[in-house]
Write a protein that holds these residues in place. Structure first.
Motif, PDB file in Angstrom:
ATOM      1  N   GLY A   1      25.344  -7.502 -35.060  1.00 53.58           N
ATOM      2  CA  GLY A   1      26.454  -7.222 -34.156  1.00 53.58           C
ATOM      3  C   GLY A   1      26.153  -7.652 -32.733  1.00 53.58           C
ATOM      4  O   GLY A   1      27.049  -8.107 -32.015  1.00 53.58           O
ATOM      5  N   GLY A   2      24.890  -7.528 -32.319  1.00 51.20           N
ATOM      6  CA  GLY A   2      24.526  -7.955 -30.976  1.00 51.20           C
ATOM      7  C   GLY A   2      24.786  -9.440 -30.796  1.00 51.20           C
ATOM      8  O   GLY A   2      25.347  -9.870 -29.789  1.00 51.20           O
ATOM      9  N   LEU A   3      24.404 -10.205 -31.809  1.00 53.45           N
ATOM     10  CA  LEU A   3      24.642 -11.648 -31.795  1.00 53.45           C
ATOM     11  C   LEU A   3      26.127 -11.934 -31.718  1.00 53.45           C
ATOM     12  O   LEU A   3      26.574 -12.807 -30.957  1.00 53.45           O
TER      13      LEU A   3
ATOM     14  N   PRO B   1      36.264  -8.101 -30.822  1.00 55.15           N
ATOM     15  CA  PRO B   1      35.068  -8.393 -31.621  1.00 55.15           C
ATOM     16  C   PRO B   1      35.300  -8.296 -33.128  1.00 55.15           C
ATOM     17  O   PRO B   1      34.823  -9.151 -33.885  1.00 55.15           O
ATOM     18  N   VAL B   2      36.045  -7.270 -33.576  1.00 55.22           N
ATOM     19  CA  VAL B   2      36.219  -7.116 -35.026  1.00 55.22           C
ATOM     20  C   VAL B   2      37.006  -8.289 -35.596  1.00 55.22           C
ATOM     21  O   VAL B   2      36.663  -8.838 -36.653  1.00 55.22           O
ATOM     22  N   THR B   3      38.060  -8.713 -34.890  1.00 51.09           N
ATOM     23  CA  THR B   3      38.836  -9.860 -35.352  1.00 51.09           C
ATOM     24  C   THR B   3      37.962 -11.110 -35.359  1.00 51.09           C
ATOM     25  O   THR B   3      38.042 -11.928 -36.282  1.00 51.09           O
ATOM     26  N   ALA B   4      37.115 -11.263 -34.329  1.00 55.58           N
ATOM     27  CA  ALA B   4      36.233 -12.429 -34.265  1.00 55.58           C
ATOM     28  C   ALA B   4      35.301 -12.456 -35.475  1.00 55.58           C
ATOM     29  O   ALA B   4      35.100 -13.505 -36.093  1.00 55.58           O
ATOM     30  N   VAL B   5      34.737 -11.296 -35.815  1.00 60.10           N
ATOM     31  CA  VAL B   5      33.826 -11.247 -36.965  1.00 60.10           C
ATOM     32  C   VAL B   5      34.585 -11.562 -38.249  1.00 60.10           C
ATOM     33  O   VAL B   5      34.133 -12.342 -39.091  1.00 60.10           O
TER      34      VAL B   5
ATOM     35  N   TRP C   1      26.228   4.696 -33.427  1.00 59.20           N
ATOM     36  CA  TRP C   1      24.942   5.140 -32.880  1.00 59.20           C
ATOM     37  C   TRP C   1      24.183   4.047 -32.155  1.00 59.20           C
ATOM     38  O   TRP C   1      23.304   4.313 -31.353  1.00 59.20           O
ATOM     39  N   LEU C   2      24.501   2.792 -32.480  1.00 61.88           N
ATOM     40  CA  LEU C   2      23.759   1.706 -31.867  1.00 61.88           C
ATOM     41  C   LEU C   2      23.981   1.711 -30.369  1.00 61.88           C
ATOM     42  O   LEU C   2      25.069   2.032 -29.895  1.00 61.88           O
TER      43      LEU C   2
ATOM     44  N   PRO D   1      29.542  -3.941 -38.922  1.00 64.77           N
ATOM     45  CA  PRO D   1      29.907  -2.878 -39.867  1.00 64.77           C
ATOM     46  C   PRO D   1      31.397  -2.554 -39.839  1.00 64.77           C
ATOM     47  O   PRO D   1      31.985  -2.268 -40.884  1.00 64.77           O
ATOM     48  N   HIS D   2      32.017  -2.641 -38.668  1.00 65.57           N
ATOM     49  CA  HIS D   2      33.456  -2.382 -38.594  1.00 65.57           C
ATOM     50  C   HIS D   2      34.230  -3.368 -39.458  1.00 65.57           C
ATOM     51  O   HIS D   2      35.126  -2.976 -40.203  1.00 65.57           O
ATOM     52  N   ALA D   3      33.862  -4.650 -39.361  1.00 67.01           N
ATOM     53  CA  ALA D   3      34.541  -5.653 -40.179  1.00 67.01           C
ATOM     54  C   ALA D   3      34.289  -5.385 -41.659  1.00 67.01           C
ATOM     55  O   ALA D   3      35.189  -5.546 -42.493  1.00 67.01           O
ATOM     56  N   MET D   4      33.062  -4.938 -41.985  1.00 68.30           N
ATOM     57  CA  MET D   4      32.770  -4.634 -43.394  1.00 68.30           C
ATOM     58  C   MET D   4      33.620  -3.479 -43.892  1.00 68.30           C
ATOM     59  O   MET D   4      34.119  -3.489 -45.025  1.00 68.30           O
TER      60      MET D   4
END
Lengths: 312, 100
Positions: free
Chosen positions: A121-123, A136-140, B53-54, B62-65
């Motif tokens: 996620g950091g990446l 970010p979620v849409t990007a992933v 927590w991160l 994880p959200h996308a998962m």
């Protein structure tokens, strides 16, 4: 806020327990829907508004509609459908002991887990500038891990094909025999709310680029508009599947794949997008995904191959 | 991590335990589907907690998962519901034949 969180967690656990143990099937389903909404509430508390939207729209809303329409079939079939003998006290005790052990172990592990700051996620957050969307979620979902999303759409399509195959004997019956209720309120409600719901669904898809929302949440809301039209008698199931409907159903998968393949010579990798084109590509993919998702979910509800407008 | 009990971690554990218990003890296929979904919701809650927590912003991977997971769970459940309907249909048809 600790008190609020604790209360919410308690409500979630209590609802889950009630959903599993309550005698009446209808009550269990309604409890499940309420549980979904409570989960959505708790996920907003955990910095996951995208998932809260998805859970409220898909997990509680559409799945609730599917569960309730299946409940009607189960109820009409009579009381003893699918009921085996109740499990013996031994099985119950063993299951209870096992579940408590599993739950306790899980809680202990969760409390002792070491969270590593070196993570994917950091990446993703660092290279957000290259993704073309700010969320970010849409990007992933649409860029960094687009394989997952493509295959997920495949699973959704397979579920629809499977459901349609299984229910093929039902097709020739009228779609829903009790759609035409006499209430004068219903046509007005459907007329007033459908455009608003469609607008909200479209907005959610569009908003996915920069704020919580996206193809899945928006698609679910679009499907909700369709469900409302079906229940209001404006739209019915049809045995014939038109070419247009088929095209729309596979639109998401095909747009995703075609764009990925077409740009391969440019970028040298499947599903890599050139920098200048990223934003328009993302939006195109998102809207085609939302259309396909919405239609697939709607057809899962009607259980038919196709759709047709009901005679006015 | 902290020794303080996290309410949502306990809720995730409760969802998993209750879902498992329901899956074993319930007989009706529809109830079993509900139980599996409750179990799945516990897993989603866990992933969201780990992302929360991160340090820094919530982890989008994880959200996308979980988002993928929600859609897959609904697809699988919808297919299960179609199987239940078909089973009832077949049982009814068999009954009609028996009456003839």
């Amino acid at each position: 806020m600790m008190v609020f969180d604790s209360l919410l967690a308690l409500i979630i656990a209590a609802l889950a327990w009630r959903c599993v143990t309550v005698r009446d099937l209808f009550q269990a389903i309604v409890t499940f829907i309420v549980l979904g909404l409570m989960l959505a509430l708790s996920w907003t508390r955990l910095d996951a508004p995208d998932l809260a939207l998805a859970e409220a729209g898909i997990g509680a809303g559409l799945l609730g509609v599917l569960l309730l329409s299946t409940w009607r079939v189960v109820r009409d079939a009579g009381p003893d459908q699918g009921e085996g003998p109740p499990p013996s006290p031994w099985v119950r005790t063993a299951a209870a002991v096992g579940s408590i052990a599993l739950g306790t172990a899980f809680a202990v592990v969760l409390h002792t887990v070491e969270v590593d700051s070196d993570r994917a996620g950091g990446l993703a957050l660092e290279s957000l500038g290259e993704a073309g969307v700010e969320q970010p979620v849409t990007a992933v979902l649409l860029n960094f891990r687009s394989y997952d999303t493509l295959l997920e759409l495949g699973v959704l399509l397979m579920a629809l094909i499977g459901a349609v195959l299984l229910r093929s004997p039902l097709i020739h019956r009228p779609a829903a025999e009790d759609t035409g209720t006499e209430s004068p309120l219903l046509p007005v409600l459907v007329t007033v709310f459908t455009p608003l719901v469609l607008l909200m669904g479209t907005f959610l898809v569009w908003a996915g680029a920069h704020s919580p929302g996206g193809a899945f949440q928006g698609g679910a809301v679009l499907a909700g508009a369709g469900v409302m039209l079906v229940l209001g008698g404006r739209l019915g199931g049809d045995a014939q599947v038109s070419l247009l409907l088929r095209a729309l159903l596979i639109l998401g998968v095909s747009v995703f794949t075609v764009i990925g393949l077409l740009l391969m010579p440019l970028e040298g990798a499947f599903m890599a997008y050139p920098e200048g084109l990223v934003y328009p590509l993302m939006v195109t993919i998102e809207f085609s995904l939302a259309l396909s998702i919405g239609l697939t979910l709607l057809l899962l509800f009607t259980g038919t191959n196709g759709l047709r407008g009901a005679p006015a | 991590m902290s020794i303080m009990p996290e309410p949502f971690a306990l809720a995730a554990a409760a969802l998993i335990a209750v879902g498992f218990y329901g899956f074993i003890t319930q007989q009706h296929p529809l109830r079993r589907l509900l139980a599996i979904n409750i179990f799945g919701n516990g897993v989603f809650m866990t992933l969201i907690l780990v992302a929360y927590w991160l340090p820094g912003d919530a982890d989008p991977v994880p959200h996308a998962m979980v988002l993928t997971g929600i859609v897959i769970a609904v697809s699988a459940t919808a297919f299960g519901l179609a199987l239940i309907r078909r089973r009832i249909l077949d049982a009814n048809r068999k009954q009609d034949h028996g009456d003839d």
